[in-house]
Design a protein around this motif. Structure first.
Motif, PDB file in Angstrom:
ATOM      1  N   SER A  16    -101.489  60.366  10.508  1.00 19.20           N
ATOM      2  CA  SER A  16    -100.670  60.788   9.243  1.00 19.20           C
ATOM      3  C   SER A  16    -100.503  62.520   9.453  1.00 19.20           C
ATOM      4  O   SER A  16     -99.871  62.930   8.535  1.00 19.20           O
ATOM      5  N   ARG A  17    -101.247  63.090  10.431  1.00 21.12           N
ATOM      6  CA  ARG A  17    -100.924  64.446  10.426  1.00 21.12           C
ATOM      7  C   ARG A  17     -99.701  64.850  10.895  1.00 21.12           C
ATOM      8  O   ARG A  17     -99.595  64.773  12.383  1.00 21.12           O
ATOM      9  N   VAL A  18     -98.704  65.139  10.341  1.00 17.92           N
ATOM     10  CA  VAL A  18     -97.413  65.422  10.951  1.00 17.92           C
ATOM     11  C   VAL A  18     -96.859  66.939  10.627  1.00 17.92           C
ATOM     12  O   VAL A  18     -97.365  67.312   9.540  1.00 17.92           O
ATOM     13  N   VAL A  19     -95.931  67.281  11.309  1.00 15.30           N
ATOM     14  CA  VAL A  19     -95.469  68.636  11.166  1.00 15.30           C
ATOM     15  C   VAL A  19     -93.880  68.484  11.465  1.00 15.30           C
ATOM     16  O   VAL A  19     -93.393  67.513  11.947  1.00 15.30           O
ATOM     17  N   VAL A  20     -92.927  69.461  10.776  1.00 15.25           N
ATOM     18  CA  VAL A  20     -91.772  69.343  10.984  1.00 15.25           C
ATOM     19  C   VAL A  20     -91.356  70.345  12.200  1.00 15.25           C
ATOM     20  O   VAL A  20     -91.705  71.560  11.950  1.00 15.25           O
ATOM     21  N   ALA A  65     -92.084  64.547   0.389  1.00 10.40           N
ATOM     22  CA  ALA A  65     -93.264  64.474  -0.028  1.00 10.40           C
ATOM     23  C   ALA A  65     -94.230  64.673   1.084  1.00 10.40           C
ATOM     24  O   ALA A  65     -95.741  64.635   1.087  1.00 10.40           O
ATOM     25  N   ARG A  66     -93.936  64.555   2.372  1.00 12.34           N
ATOM     26  CA  ARG A  66     -94.752  64.577   3.589  1.00 12.34           C
ATOM     27  C   ARG A  66     -94.804  65.880   4.139  1.00 12.34           C
ATOM     28  O   ARG A  66     -95.784  66.204   5.010  1.00 12.34           O
ATOM     29  N   HIS A  67     -94.077  67.005   3.703  1.00 20.76           N
ATOM     30  CA  HIS A  67     -94.132  68.075   4.273  1.00 20.76           C
ATOM     31  C   HIS A  67     -94.112  69.430   3.280  1.00 20.76           C
ATOM     32  O   HIS A  67     -93.560  69.182   1.934  1.00 20.76           O
ATOM     33  N   TRP A  68     -94.483  70.443   3.831  1.00 19.72           N
ATOM     34  CA  TRP A  68     -94.558  71.600   2.894  1.00 19.72           C
ATOM     35  C   TRP A  68     -92.973  72.385   2.826  1.00 19.72           C
ATOM     36  O   TRP A  68     -92.702  72.603   3.996  1.00 19.72           O
ATOM     37  N   PHE A 172    -100.750  69.483   3.835  1.00 14.32           N
ATOM     38  CA  PHE A 172     -99.821  69.673   4.844  1.00 14.32           C
ATOM     39  C   PHE A 172     -99.949  70.379   5.785  1.00 14.32           C
ATOM     40  O   PHE A 172    -100.457  71.471   5.830  1.00 14.32           O
ATOM     41  N   ALA A 173     -99.734  70.048   7.047  1.00 13.26           N
ATOM     42  CA  ALA A 173     -99.821  70.950   8.278  1.00 13.26           C
ATOM     43  C   ALA A 173     -98.624  71.716   8.632  1.00 13.26           C
ATOM     44  O   ALA A 173     -97.519  71.304   8.452  1.00 13.26           O
ATOM     45  N   THR A 174     -98.819  73.168   9.151  1.00 14.38           N
ATOM     46  CA  THR A 174     -97.655  73.638   9.486  1.00 14.38           C
ATOM     47  C   THR A 174     -97.691  74.397  10.873  1.00 14.38           C
ATOM     48  O   THR A 174     -98.919  74.663  11.388  1.00 14.38           O
TER      49      THR A 174
END
Length: 427
Positions: A16-20, A65-68, A172-174
């Motif tokens: 579930s830890r995802v980034v764009v 809603a899944r990303h910053w 959110f991870a970046t």
């Protein structure tokens, strides 16, 4: 063995830890006109305003809603595409800009496959703590799609009585940013930047250069003290291109800007190098494994140039007959340099041991554990690569060594090991 000193906490892979991340198309059109990238841009430009709005609504419903700051990420990506394709477009409105940006992004689960091989250093911020507590910064090897490794971080707190508290991961991870040429980086030094609003626990460093293409592996961090008294965080890691490996340095003073620097010299063509946390006798020193099975002591006048060193240690005991290597940078004690090692024995079982080196002349061996201090057993045996325990770095906490370690190339466990007991087991 000292497995009884394990802490109950365990970290595992988390899809579930995802980034764009930028989605890179083939920029060359192979003689056809237009290119794939330009065709995508034109397809969005040809949409009516209402059609573009509806398409963007669907994308945002799936991903916002899944990303910053998702819309801002899309706008930034649009600006990059316009520059890369040398487009001179009229004002097309924010919705079409965001939609074009979305077509050139994708979602990446950076720790879906495994989380392993940690190292740990004192956190840059030690304010507000009593003398019995230390804020820590842990690096982790996160493995995602395509078995590509990146560097993730986790902050926490340890106490001298063996307590461990990890900071909550942000929602959110970046990814760190670098001057973007859409993947067309050349091999060589690169500086990446943590976003101003991102915590270290939410920051991920991805491969950037061709030499790093298939992974940044096994970061060994150390808190380095220079001759002038200034401190710097320096880590060694393995850059893997998919065909070749090379050792590189991660250097930073504040974890805001982070330099990724290839090392030069014969020793840099190998993996598993670990830097001493200060100069000794006016020279930098490393522990390396130049031949894949023995430990070597390397010295240099330049921190990024390492030639082959002198043989330091060979496998001696059955649990390490196949090979030995370091398990992170040496730790300075009053008694000498404590070096954690790994050994590989029958059935390719990994175990962790320790040696003590002379403080003024680390080429002198003062002691060595004849038995492992930690080995895979019970639940630690099962995982992606069974029967493996492995760490890339530990640190002192009072009269104990705090050691995070990888389990079966799948998860991360923790141990607090009394220094006196470890030294007492050496011969």
């Amino acid at each position: 063995m000292l497995n009884d000193y394990n802490h109950p906490l365990r970290l595992s892979a988390d899809p579930s830890r995802v980034v764009v991340r930028p989605f890179h198309l083939a920029w060359q059109s192979n003689g056809a006109d237009p290119s794939r990238a330009r065709r995508l841009v034109d397809a969005v430009l040809e949409m009516s305003a209402e059609e573009a709005r509806q398409q963007l609504v669907g994308v945002l419903a799936d991903f916002e809603a899944r990303h910053w700051q998702t819309r801002r990420v899309f706008m930034t990506r649009y600006d990059q595409i316009v520059e890369l394709l040398s487009l001179d477009l009229p004002d097309i409105g924010d919705e079409k800009r965001q939609l074009i940006g979305a077509y050139f992004c994708h979602e990446y689960s950076y720790a879906a496959a495994a989380l392993m091989n940690p190292s740990v250093v004192p956190h840059p911020d030690q304010t507000g703590l009593d003398r019995h507590s230390t804020r820590i910064l842990m690096s982790l090897r996160a493995v995602g799609e395509g078995h590509i490794s990146s560097i993730a971080f986790r902050e926490g707190l340890i106490s001298r009585d063996g307590q461990l508290y990890l900071a909550h991961e942000p929602p959110f991870a970046t990814a760190t940013d670098a001057p973007d040429t859409d993947g067309e980086y050349q091999d060589g030094p690169v500086t990446v930047y943590r976003h101003a609003d991102s915590t270290l626990s939410g920051t991920v460093i991805f491969p950037i250069t061709p030499a790093q293409k298939n992974g940044l592996e096994d970061l060994r961090m150390t808190h380095f003290r220079h001759d002038d008294g200034k401190h710097e965080y320096i880590g060694t890691y393995t850059a893997y291109s998919g065909r070749e490996i090379q050792s590189e340095l991660l250097r930073t003073r504040d974890f805001r800007s982070i330099d990724l620097v290839p090392m030069r010299g014969a020793a840099a063509r190998n993996k598993g190098m670990a830097l001493f946390p200060r100069k000794i006798g006016g020279r930098y020193m490393m522990i390396g494994r130049q031949d894949g099975q023995n430990l070597f002591l390397l010295t240099s006048d330049e921190i990024d140039h390492w030639e082959d060193g002198a043989l330091l240690l060979k496998p001696h005991y059955p649990w390490e007959f196949v090979q030995i290597g370091n398990c992170g940078p040496p730790i300075e004690l009053d008694e000498g340099w404590l070096l954690l090692t790994h050994g590989v024995g029958a059935m390719r079982k990994y175990a962790i041991g320790a040696v003590l080196l002379d403080k003024d002349d680390p080429s002198k061996l003062l002691g060595r554990t004849p038995e492992p201090i930690l080995a895979a057993k019970d639940q630690d045996r099962e995982g992606y690569v069974p029967n493996v325990v492995y760490t890339c770095g530990a640190m002192r906490s009072g009269d104990q060594i705090f050691m995070p370690y990888g389990v079966a190339d799948s998860s991360v466990a923790f141990a607090f090991i009394p220094i006196k007991e470890m030294l007492g087991r050496m011969v």
